[in-house]
Design an enzyme around this catalytic site. Structure first.
Site, PDB file in Angstrom:
ATOM      1  N   HIS A 191       0.802  -1.223   0.000  1.00 19.97           N
ATOM      2  CA  HIS A 191       0.000   0.000   0.000  1.00 19.97           C
ATOM      3  C   HIS A 191       0.837   1.276   0.000  1.00 19.97           C
ATOM      4  O   HIS A 191       0.372   2.318   0.460  1.00 19.97           O
ATOM      5  CB  HIS A 191      -0.943  -0.003   1.203  1.00 19.97           C
ATOM      6  CG  HIS A 191      -2.027  -1.034   1.119  1.00 19.97           C
ATOM      7  ND1 HIS A 191      -2.989  -1.030   0.145  1.00 19.97           N
ATOM      8  CD2 HIS A 191      -2.272  -2.132   1.886  1.00 19.97           C
ATOM      9  CE1 HIS A 191      -3.803  -2.056   0.319  1.00 19.97           C
ATOM     10  NE2 HIS A 191      -3.382  -2.748   1.367  1.00 19.97           N
ATOM     11  N   GLU A 246      -8.095 -12.082   4.849  1.00 18.66           N
ATOM     12  CA  GLU A 246      -8.845 -10.862   4.550  1.00 18.66           C
ATOM     13  C   GLU A 246      -9.850 -11.049   3.418  1.00 18.66           C
ATOM     14  O   GLU A 246     -10.313 -10.067   2.834  1.00 18.66           O
ATOM     15  CB  GLU A 246      -7.881  -9.715   4.225  1.00 18.66           C
ATOM     16  CG  GLU A 246      -6.917 -10.008   3.093  1.00 18.66           C
ATOM     17  CD  GLU A 246      -5.905  -8.892   2.884  1.00 18.66           C
ATOM     18  OE1 GLU A 246      -6.085  -7.798   3.455  1.00 18.66           O
ATOM     19  OE2 GLU A 246      -4.932  -9.102   2.132  1.00 18.66           O
ATOM     20  N   ASP A 251      -9.972  -5.160   4.898  1.00 21.21           N
ATOM     21  CA  ASP A 251     -10.340  -5.852   3.664  1.00 21.21           C
ATOM     22  C   ASP A 251     -11.304  -7.004   3.933  1.00 21.21           C
ATOM     23  O   ASP A 251     -12.149  -7.317   3.080  1.00 21.21           O
ATOM     24  CB  ASP A 251      -9.091  -6.368   2.950  1.00 21.21           C
ATOM     25  CG  ASP A 251      -8.431  -5.284   2.114  1.00 21.21           C
ATOM     26  OD1 ASP A 251      -9.152  -4.388   1.640  1.00 21.21           O
ATOM     27  OD2 ASP A 251      -7.208  -5.317   1.934  1.00 21.21           O
TER      28      ASP A 251
END
Length: 268
Positions: free
Chosen positions: A46, A149, A175
């Site tokens: 990310h 997730e 997520d």
């Protein structure tokens, strides 16, 4: 190759403490390693870190006992190989959905005949000085942690945990909420807590570590008591923002009270 003592502790069912590095600062990584965290996860899913920057973050932990793990962008074998060749002692893999994917991930971390990893651990083998030792020991000292997730992974969790070489799973609550159709900004949810409880039970049965993030000492104590053995305490940026916010809010309150007292003095 040095022994991965965090992996050994997790396999023994002992708790470990770590944090995530998202800011990309070698200095911050080194500081947190010296602070005493057992492991650090270098974030590459990310943020915009390139391989050279990740390598510098790995170098920052060299003078400490902390075990560096790389959170790769995806399960692509190239990302796995690169993270390990640069000196990562494990990988944290996002968005896993099935036991078949878990098997492929494990194989990508292992040299033949146990897996399919290509040989070329330049920095990991101390620039080829330790090639033979690294080749002999790497398969037994690299952590494979999968992020829980997706709803598909929840459904296939028992099979995933049965894959040889999976050392642990780590909860990705935001997520997972999205995958289940829940608003992650409105956590906690009983559905997620039920998944955590089931996952911990299955992990204990399979001899696999369960990890999750915590934001306060009280939450650390609660998750520890629940049976989590891979405990994350914040991220580098959340630790920084929390400390900054505390100081700023304290100052604003001082200024508010001081300003009020000053105005009252003037009125007298």
């Amino acid at each position: 190759m040095r022994a991965n003592w965090v992996r050994q502790k997790l396999h023994a069912g002992e708790a470990t403490l770590g944090t995530f590095i998202g800011l990309g600062s070698p200095n911050v990584s080194e500081l947190l390693a010296h602070a005493g965290f057992d492991w650090l996860v270098i974030e590459t899913e990310h943020n915009g870190l390139d391989s050279a920057e990740v390598e510098h973050l790995l170098m920052a932990t060299n003078g400490t006992e902390t075990i560096p793990i790389v959170r790769i962008p995806s399960a692509n074998p190239v990302f796995i190989q690169r993270a390990l060749d640069m000196g990562g002692m494990g990988v944290l893999v996002p968005l896993v959905k099935s036991a078949e994917e878990a098997e492929a991930i494990v194989r990508a971390t292992r040299y033949p005949p146990a897996g399919s990893r290509s040989f070329g651990p330049l920095r990991a083998s101390h620039y080829t000085f330790d090639n033979a030792d690294y080749f002999a020991r790497a398969n037994d000292h690299l952590l494979v942690i999968l992020i829980l997730e997706t709803k598909e992974a929840v459904a296939d969790l028992e099979a995933i945990l049965s894959v040889p070489g999976v050392d642990g799973i780590y909860l990705g609550p935001f997520d997972l909420c999205l995958s289940l159709g829940l608003d992650p900004m409105r956590q906690p949810f009983p559905e997620i807590e039920a998944i955590i409880a089931r996952a911990i039970t299955l992990c204990q049965e399979k001899g696999v570590a369960f990890g999750t993030g915590c934001s306060t000492p009280q939450e650390l104590a609660s998750r520890y008591a629940q049976g989590c053995t891979m405990l994350g305490y914040g991220t580098d940026y959340s630790l920084l923002t929390r400390a900054a916010r505390t100081g700023v809010e304290a100052f604003r309150e001082l200024a508010r009270v001081g300003g009020k007292s000053s105005r009252q003095g003037e009125q007298k």
